[in-house]
Enzyme design. Sequence first.
Site, PDB file in Angstrom:
ATOM      1  CB  CYS A   2      41.262  18.242  63.988  1.00  0.00           C
ATOM      2  SG  CYS A   2      41.532  19.974  63.658  1.00  0.00           S
ATOM      3  NE  ARG A  27      40.965  12.764  61.656  1.00  0.00           N
ATOM      4  CZ  ARG A  27      39.963  12.304  60.926  1.00  0.00           C
ATOM      5  NH1 ARG A  27      40.080  11.129  60.350  1.00  0.00           N
ATOM      6  NH2 ARG A  27      38.861  12.985  60.787  1.00  0.00           N
ATOM      7  CD1 TRP A  73      45.713  20.564  58.007  1.00  0.00           C
ATOM      8  CD2 TRP A  73      43.751  21.643  57.893  1.00  0.00           C
ATOM      9  NE1 TRP A  73      45.644  21.203  56.798  1.00  0.00           N
ATOM     10  CE2 TRP A  73      44.463  21.866  56.706  1.00  0.00           C
ATOM     11  CE3 TRP A  73      42.495  22.233  58.051  1.00  0.00           C
ATOM     12  CZ2 TRP A  73      43.952  22.643  55.666  1.00  0.00           C
ATOM     13  CZ3 TRP A  73      41.987  23.008  57.028  1.00  0.00           C
ATOM     14  CH2 TRP A  73      42.718  23.201  55.846  1.00  0.00           C
ATOM     15  CG  ASN A  99      37.722  16.657  63.195  1.00  0.00           C
ATOM     16  OD1 ASN A  99      38.037  17.556  62.430  1.00  0.00           O
ATOM     17  ND2 ASN A  99      37.444  15.433  62.777  1.00  0.00           N
ATOM     18  N   GLY A 100      36.253  19.886  63.462  1.00  0.00           N
ATOM     19  CA  GLY A 100      35.131  20.415  62.685  1.00  0.00           C
ATOM     20  C   GLY A 100      35.154  21.927  62.715  1.00  0.00           C
ATOM     21  CD  GLU A 487      46.827  10.839  41.756  1.00  0.00           C
ATOM     22  OE1 GLU A 487      46.048  11.787  41.798  1.00  0.00           O
ATOM     23  OE2 GLU A 487      47.327  10.318  42.763  1.00  0.00           O
ATOM     24  CE  LYS A 491      49.549  11.793  44.849  1.00  0.00           C
ATOM     25  NZ  LYS A 491      48.233  11.301  45.137  1.00  0.00           N
ATOM     26  CD  GLU A 494      49.295  15.040  47.449  1.00  0.00           C
ATOM     27  OE1 GLU A 494      48.544  15.479  48.316  1.00  0.00           O
ATOM     28  OE2 GLU A 494      49.039  14.009  46.784  1.00  0.00           O
ATOM     29  CG  HIS A 510      44.906  24.364  22.174  1.00  0.00           C
ATOM     30  ND1 HIS A 510      44.458  24.961  21.020  1.00  0.00           N
ATOM     31  CD2 HIS A 510      44.825  23.028  21.969  1.00  0.00           C
ATOM     32  CE1 HIS A 510      44.083  24.019  20.163  1.00  0.00           C
ATOM     33  NE2 HIS A 510      44.310  22.832  20.720  1.00  0.00           N
ATOM     34  CE  LYS A 609      45.355   9.136  53.215  1.00  0.00           C
ATOM     35  NZ  LYS A 609      45.949   9.192  51.881  1.00  0.00           N
TER      36      LYS A 609
HETATM   37  O1  M6R Z   1      39.556  10.872  51.268  1.00  0.00           O
HETATM   38  P1  M6R Z   1      39.269  11.399  49.907  1.00  0.00           P
HETATM   39  O2  M6R Z   1      39.619  10.450  48.840  1.00  0.00           O
HETATM   40  O3  M6R Z   1      37.875  11.909  49.765  1.00  0.00           O
HETATM   41  O4  M6R Z   1      40.234  12.647  49.770  1.00  0.00           O
HETATM   42  C1  M6R Z   1      40.190  13.477  48.655  1.00  0.00           C
HETATM   43  C2  M6R Z   1      41.422  14.332  48.577  1.00  0.00           C
HETATM   44  O5  M6R Z   1      41.529  15.146  49.706  1.00  0.00           O
HETATM   45  C3  M6R Z   1      42.698  13.500  48.433  1.00  0.00           C
HETATM   46  O6  M6R Z   1      42.633  12.656  47.348  1.00  0.00           O
HETATM   47  C4  M6R Z   1      43.912  14.440  48.285  1.00  0.00           C
HETATM   48  O7  M6R Z   1      43.861  15.095  47.074  1.00  0.00           O
HETATM   49  C5  M6R Z   1      45.209  13.642  48.439  1.00  0.00           C
HETATM   50  N1  M6R Z   1      46.121  14.365  49.276  1.00  0.00           N
HETATM   51  C6  M6R Z   1      45.908  13.420  47.173  1.00  0.00           C
HETATM   52  O8  M6R Z   1      47.093  12.713  47.322  1.00  0.00           O
END
Ligand code: M6R
Length: 614
Positions: A2, A27, A73, A99-100, A487, A491, A494, A510, A609
């Site tokens: 949020c 956010r 969010w 927010n929270g 990673e 990517k 997501e 395995h 984010k």
């Molecule tokens: O702000 P942070 O690096 O702590 O965030 C951690 C994850 O939420 C963040 O890396 C998330 O996995 C991304 N969407 C990946 O692209």
Amino acid sequence: MCGIVAYYGPNQAYDFLIKGLQRLEYRGYDSAGVALLNGDLRVYKNAGKVSELEAIADNQNVTGTRGIGHTRWATHGEPNSINAHPHLSQSGDIALIHNGIIENYDTLKKVLISRGHEFKSDTDTEVLTHLIEEIKEEEQVDLLEAVRLALNEVIGAYAIVILSKNDPNTLIAARKGSPLVVGISENEGEFFLASDATPIVEYTKKVTYLDDNEIVSIHDGEMTLKTIDNVIKSPFIQELEISLDALEKGGYEHFMLKEIFEQPKSIYDSMRGRFDPVNLTFAMRSLVEYSGKIRNLDRIIIIACGTSWHAGLVGEYLIEEFGRIPVEVEYASEFRYRNPIITEDDLVIAISQSGETADTLAALEMAKEKGATIYGICNVVGSSIPRITHAGAYTHAGPEIGVASTKAFTAQVTVLTLLALGIADIRGKISKKRLREMFAELDTIPHKVELLLESCNEKCKEIAAIYQDAPNCLYLGRGYNFPVALEGALKLKEISYIHAEGYPAAEMKHGPIALIDEEMPVIVIAPKRNYYEKLLSNVQEVKARKGKIIAIVTEGDEKVKEIADHYIEIPDTEDCLTPILATIPLQLLSYYIAVNRGCNVDQPRNLAKSVTVE
Ligand code: M6R
């Protein structure tokens, strides 16, 4: 999650609120809303994005020199217009954005319902507006005191801003666990509030970041700060260093693409001035200040989430290789709940782009309470994690707005490389010759990234067009490139919603090998460094099962290229630096696949984010 914004001043609030919400949309983008005070209190809110809110609000009366705005969010209650913020009190006179999460909202709500309160939404937030109003009326106190007393009854995390129809010259905000920044204008009596500094920087560079349990009151154009225990404080005012350009797309179609292409600079910035390749010294303050501690360390624990956790895995390999200290890498969300063994001799490193991730923050607080030295590797200056750590290093990657983390990852790995080398140097585990070689190679990385971006962009587009409809995808890597496989898979899933898994290449047999058939794209990170021959065998195993191989190889490689269906070349470098280079074509591949599938690359579904809820 949020995003919240607020304006108090002599000018109209609406434009600032809308622009600010657009900046904070990373956010969360389930719903958006604003409340404006101009004699009466008007609320406009809607499910969906800020642009949809604008379409509704633009035709209405949007005047008012006090205003609050929210982009959501969803946590409690589905993402519809009723659950959208701002929320109003029972009488409709108080509007609040949040927010929270208010953890004890259910108990509070039951009590309020028993006293005749009627709720419109399913949110935890609405409870707070009713509670504040009830306290104000019952206790006959002013708005600030009502907010303070209400917050003393609340368990949970919040950044809130409150407007009241009956207190047109007052705006109250408070923070616990969720970020809040107040911008102080050059114009007397003008203030801007937001979840981060990005909506504010266009208007003023003077800001103060609220600490947990602080309440700020702007009344008759004057700002005062106190704690929820009623202790008056003086705000610590600092200068913002963000440039406005960094917040715009700068001609790119998406922030993600811009951020991928910014990597030569962001990687350079993350190492700039931190080592001297001639005198073989480090200029990282944290290394100097904590050299005594580092010399005697027995163990390092790295905590993080998502992409930052992948960077942490690379960090583990780096620190163990160079510093020769055992490293454990933990998901922050698991670590904090499993009663881990932490001692005063431990160094706990949190990695976080946002510096606000709730689980990482809470895990770090727990480690601090148990006496560990806590260290932060964060990107957002002034965010919560750097503010609680004993020491740390910013990644200096600049604002990352695309939800998918790209330049933050490569900057994190760069900083971890420096940290590993610094630790090794302090502990006498690295020769001057090796340090010189590493510094020399690190120096070349920004330029190599630049060349790589030029050389692989078109190829990534072509390969993306071939595999854009694949339902699944496997990523394989070994050693330093196992985290890169994870990673790459994260990517892809997501932003394109294709199911993808990353595996250590040797683990394939395995289990995952059962998935391989002629439909399965397998992305193999196979630089000509450690494990090259072993990886070659793994590539053969995929080929034998007719999997489609997309290989990331070192320039000049012959063997893997021959077997692979497609290959992308990366410049040669030290084994430990290959993750920085190998990640880049994987980012581009995911990007182009997602674009071809018509996905919202910068704001993928269900994501935000900054994950400020547990
Ligand atoms: O702000 P942070 O690096 O702590 O965030 C951690 C994850 O939420 C963040 O890396 C998330 O996995 C991304 N969407 C990946 O692209």
